[in-house]
Design a protein around this motif. Structure first.
Motif, PDB file in Angstrom:
ATOM      1  N   GLU A  48       0.810  -1.216   0.000  1.00  0.00           N
ATOM      2  CA  GLU A  48       0.000   0.000   0.000  1.00  0.00           C
ATOM      3  C   GLU A  48       0.845   1.268   0.000  1.00  0.00           C
ATOM      4  OE1 GLU A  48      -2.784  -0.216   3.195  1.00  0.00           O
ATOM      5  OE2 GLU A  48      -3.811  -1.982   2.383  1.00  0.00           O
ATOM      6  N   ASP A  49       2.144   1.158   0.281  1.00  0.00           N
ATOM      7  CA  ASP A  49       3.000   2.343   0.333  1.00  0.00           C
ATOM      8  C   ASP A  49       3.733   2.604  -0.977  1.00  0.00           C
ATOM      9  OD1 ASP A  49       4.569   0.101   0.514  1.00  0.00           O
ATOM     10  OD2 ASP A  49       5.735   0.757   2.248  1.00  0.00           O
ATOM     11  N   ILE A  50       3.529   1.766  -1.985  1.00  0.00           N
ATOM     12  CA  ILE A  50       4.242   1.898  -3.252  1.00  0.00           C
ATOM     13  C   ILE A  50       3.408   2.683  -4.259  1.00  0.00           C
ATOM     14  CG2 ILE A  50       5.297   0.660  -5.184  1.00  0.00           C
ATOM     15  CD1 ILE A  50       6.764   0.373  -2.536  1.00  0.00           C
ATOM     16  N   GLU A  51       3.984   3.757  -4.774  1.00  0.00           N
ATOM     17  CA  GLU A  51       3.333   4.585  -5.780  1.00  0.00           C
ATOM     18  C   GLU A  51       4.113   4.510  -7.092  1.00  0.00           C
ATOM     19  OE1 GLU A  51       3.184   8.484  -4.132  1.00  0.00           O
ATOM     20  OE2 GLU A  51       1.958   7.871  -2.404  1.00  0.00           O
ATOM     21  N   GLN A  62      14.402  -5.347  -9.141  1.00  0.00           N
ATOM     22  CA  GLN A  62      14.096  -6.507  -9.982  1.00  0.00           C
ATOM     23  C   GLN A  62      12.975  -7.374  -9.424  1.00  0.00           C
ATOM     24  OE1 GLN A  62      17.731  -8.715 -11.015  1.00  0.00           O
ATOM     25  NE2 GLN A  62      18.919  -6.896 -10.480  1.00  0.00           N
ATOM     26  N   TRP A  63      12.782  -7.325  -8.115  1.00  0.00           N
ATOM     27  CA  TRP A  63      11.783  -8.206  -7.480  1.00  0.00           C
ATOM     28  C   TRP A  63      11.098  -7.455  -6.347  1.00  0.00           C
ATOM     29  CZ3 TRP A  63      13.528 -12.370  -3.452  1.00  0.00           C
ATOM     30  CH2 TRP A  63      12.398 -12.998  -2.898  1.00  0.00           C
ATOM     31  N   ILE A  64       9.764  -7.532  -6.335  1.00  0.00           N
ATOM     32  CA  ILE A  64       8.977  -6.982  -5.236  1.00  0.00           C
ATOM     33  C   ILE A  64       8.291  -8.132  -4.520  1.00  0.00           C
ATOM     34  CG2 ILE A  64       7.080  -5.462  -4.536  1.00  0.00           C
ATOM     35  CD1 ILE A  64       7.563  -3.830  -7.047  1.00  0.00           C
ATOM     36  N   MET A  65       8.602  -8.292  -3.255  1.00  0.00           N
ATOM     37  CA  MET A  65       7.929  -9.285  -2.408  1.00  0.00           C
ATOM     38  C   MET A  65       6.862  -8.532  -1.610  1.00  0.00           C
ATOM     39  SD  MET A  65       7.491 -12.040  -0.404  1.00  0.00           S
ATOM     40  CE  MET A  65       7.108 -12.417   1.312  1.00  0.00           C
ATOM     41  N   VAL A  66       5.604  -8.902  -1.818  1.00  0.00           N
ATOM     42  CA  VAL A  66       4.492  -8.229  -1.152  1.00  0.00           C
ATOM     43  C   VAL A  66       4.046  -9.080   0.032  1.00  0.00           C
ATOM     44  CG1 VAL A  66       2.226  -7.158  -1.447  1.00  0.00           C
ATOM     45  CG2 VAL A  66       3.775  -7.342  -3.395  1.00  0.00           C
ATOM     46  N   ALA A  67       4.179  -8.539   1.227  1.00  0.00           N
ATOM     47  CA  ALA A  67       3.807  -9.266   2.451  1.00  0.00           C
ATOM     48  C   ALA A  67       2.305  -9.147   2.698  1.00  0.00           C
ATOM     49  CB  ALA A  67       4.590  -8.737   3.639  1.00  0.00           C
ATOM     50  N   MET A  74      -1.281  -1.265  -5.815  1.00  0.00           N
ATOM     51  CA  MET A  74       0.070  -1.032  -6.333  1.00  0.00           C
ATOM     52  C   MET A  74       0.004  -0.508  -7.767  1.00  0.00           C
ATOM     53  SD  MET A  74       1.985  -4.419  -4.811  1.00  0.00           S
ATOM     54  CE  MET A  74       3.570  -3.996  -5.523  1.00  0.00           C
ATOM     55  N   PRO A  75       1.052   0.207  -8.220  1.00  0.00           N
ATOM     56  CA  PRO A  75       1.086   0.719  -9.600  1.00  0.00           C
ATOM     57  C   PRO A  75       1.392  -0.403 -10.592  1.00  0.00           C
ATOM     58  CG  PRO A  75       3.112   1.302  -8.459  1.00  0.00           C
ATOM     59  CD  PRO A  75       2.220   0.651  -7.435  1.00  0.00           C
ATOM     60  N   GLN A  76       0.398  -1.154 -10.935  1.00  0.00           N
ATOM     61  CA  GLN A  76       0.580  -2.386 -11.695  1.00  0.00           C
ATOM     62  C   GLN A  76       1.156  -2.140 -13.092  1.00  0.00           C
ATOM     63  OE1 GLN A  76      -3.067  -4.703 -11.528  1.00  0.00           O
ATOM     64  NE2 GLN A  76      -3.337  -4.271  -9.362  1.00  0.00           N
ATOM     65  N   LYS A  77       0.675  -1.124 -13.777  1.00  0.00           N
ATOM     66  CA  LYS A  77       1.151  -0.866 -15.139  1.00  0.00           C
ATOM     67  C   LYS A  77       2.631  -0.532 -15.155  1.00  0.00           C
ATOM     68  CE  LYS A  77      -3.283   0.757 -16.961  1.00  0.00           C
ATOM     69  NZ  LYS A  77      -4.031   1.908 -17.542  1.00  0.00           N
ATOM     70  N   ILE A  84       9.346  -6.143 -13.658  1.00  0.00           N
ATOM     71  CA  ILE A  84       9.756  -6.494 -12.295  1.00  0.00           C
ATOM     72  C   ILE A  84       8.962  -7.710 -11.816  1.00  0.00           C
ATOM     73  CG2 ILE A  84       9.800  -5.683  -9.901  1.00  0.00           C
ATOM     74  CD1 ILE A  84      10.061  -2.816 -11.073  1.00  0.00           C
ATOM     75  N   VAL A  85       9.654  -8.690 -11.249  1.00  0.00           N
ATOM     76  CA  VAL A  85       9.007  -9.893 -10.716  1.00  0.00           C
ATOM     77  C   VAL A  85       8.256  -9.512  -9.432  1.00  0.00           C
ATOM     78  CG1 VAL A  85       9.384 -12.183  -9.718  1.00  0.00           C
ATOM     79  CG2 VAL A  85      10.717 -11.436 -11.714  1.00  0.00           C
ATOM     80  N   VAL A  86       7.040 -10.028  -9.294  1.00  0.00           N
ATOM     81  CA  VAL A  86       6.240  -9.768  -8.094  1.00  0.00           C
ATOM     82  C   VAL A  86       5.785 -11.100  -7.505  1.00  0.00           C
ATOM     83  CG1 VAL A  86       4.163  -8.676  -7.148  1.00  0.00           C
ATOM     84  CG2 VAL A  86       5.419  -7.561  -9.007  1.00  0.00           C
ATOM     85  N   SER A  87       5.933 -11.241  -6.195  1.00  0.00           N
ATOM     86  CA  SER A  87       5.409 -12.415  -5.495  1.00  0.00           C
ATOM     87  C   SER A  87       4.695 -11.934  -4.243  1.00  0.00           C
ATOM     88  CB  SER A  87       6.526 -13.405  -5.138  1.00  0.00           C
ATOM     89  OG  SER A  87       7.423 -12.819  -4.212  1.00  0.00           O
ATOM     90  N   ASN A  88       3.840 -12.782  -3.702  1.00  0.00           N
ATOM     91  CA  ASN A  88       3.128 -12.392  -2.479  1.00  0.00           C
ATOM     92  C   ASN A  88       3.131 -13.537  -1.473  1.00  0.00           C
ATOM     93  OD1 ASN A  88       1.189 -14.182  -3.376  1.00  0.00           O
ATOM     94  ND2 ASN A  88      -0.470 -12.693  -3.477  1.00  0.00           N
ATOM     95  N   VAL A  89       2.316 -13.408  -0.434  1.00  0.00           N
ATOM     96  CA  VAL A  89       2.305 -14.408   0.637  1.00  0.00           C
ATOM     97  C   VAL A  89       0.967 -15.167   0.651  1.00  0.00           C
ATOM     98  CG1 VAL A  89       4.008 -13.279   2.092  1.00  0.00           C
ATOM     99  CG2 VAL A  89       1.606 -12.624   2.307  1.00  0.00           C
TER     100      VAL A  89
END
Length: 314
Positions: A48-51, A62-67, A74-77, A84-89
């Motif tokens: 929620e803090d990423i713009e 290169q990688w964003i880990m979303v807890a 998030m700014p998906q586009k 950038i690689v994105v993973s979550n929990v």
């Protein structure tokens, strides 16, 4: 390698991470520092803090880990454009959320709110209107890991479970499965409707007024997924018109829910402030996913646990 946490984990958990990866540089903040972000290769965030501007600043990212499970804020586009690689929990919420859902159902069925009110008034009354969960039918919309755990617990209470997803494909602990297309015809048969759907373009305002009109007037509706599943005025009208008996809500179209919102005063609504997934073990479980993913990342393997398609939202 520089890994930037935009939150500060519990000291004991942080120490374990530092001990397990002595050759990695970790930075822990409770906010975002553009100077640090500019040099970070991996970002660990609640999302929620990423713009959009942060993605531009983070030149080496290169990688964003979303807890968290959701990435809708998030700014998906911008992330997708950078590749950038994105993973979550995903999956860590199933135990606390399933327990929360079951607690609310039992509180409603067994009249616990009334009991607590009598206790506060020191009034001895045995006029409880308690009913039983046993023998009822529950429809779970979006039964992934969380929905399956809810289904497992409900079946232990003698509840018939029906899962509903886009494909109708079988899911564990569902007695029956239907697709979204069969939703309208199934709703009249169920006693409890539980949504744990994520927020995607396909689920935006998925439930219409006609869906609530199709439900039993004794039905309990529960939304523990995302608030934009149903337009607020649609749900409010369904409650006012007594199309359903009660709603338990943990998520809303607008959060925080304004203090003057009618839901706070409606006796047919239970307001939960988006806390169903909260647990003292939340961060512990998040790091149990992060650490094996980091080991993969360090050897050049980006096929991570819970790797997401940022353009689809899951």
């Amino acid at each position: 390698m520089k890994i930037y946490f935009t939150f500060d984990p519990r000291p004991d958990l942080k120490e374990k991470v530092l001990k397990d990866f002595p050759d990695v540089e970790f930075i822990f903040h409770n906010s975002i520092d553009d100077g640090v972000l500019k040099e970070a290769e991996v970002l660990v965030t609640y999302g929620e803090d990423i713009e959009a501007r942060h993605i531009e600043v983070a030149e080496k990212l290169q990688w964003i880990m979303v807890a968290s499970a959701g990435i809708e804020k998030m700014p998906q586009k911008e992330i997708a454009k950078r590749g950038i690689v994105v993973s979550n929990v995903r999956g860590i919420h199933k135990i606390p959320m399933a327990e929360s859902v079951l607690a609310h159902i039992l509180a409603y069925k067994r009249g616990l709110v009334w009991i607590y009110e009598q206790e506060q008034k020191a009034e001895w009354s045995r006029k409880s209107k308690a009913s039983e969960l046993h023998g009822s039918t529950a429809l779970l919309i979006g039964p992934g890991a969380i929905g399956s755990e809810i289904g497992r617990l409900l079946q232990a209470f003698g509840v018939h479970t029906i899962g509903c997803n886009r494909s109708g494909k079988s899911v564990d602990y569902m007695n029956d499965m239907i697709s979204f297309d069969a939703l309208q015809n199934t709703l009249p048969k169920v006693d409890v409707v539980i949504s744990v759907l994520p927020s995607t373009p396909d689920t935006l305002h998925l439930l219409k007024y006609e869906h609530f009109k199709a439900m039993k007037d004794s039905a309990l509706f529960m939304n523990f997924g995302r608030g934009d599943l149903v337009a607020t005025d649609v749900l409010m009208n369904a409650l006012i018109e007594a199309e359903i008996a009660h709603a338990v809500l943990d998520v809303y179209e607008e959060e925080p829910l304004p203090s003057d919102h009618p839901f706070w005063q409606m006796t047919t609504v239970t307001v939960s402030p988006h806390v169903s997934s909260h647990s003292s073990r939340y961060m512990e479980r998040s790091l149990e996913i992060f650490k094996p993913n980091l080991r993969k990342w360090l050897v050049g393997d980006n096929e991570l646990i819970n790797k997401m398609d940022i353009t689809k939202g899951y």
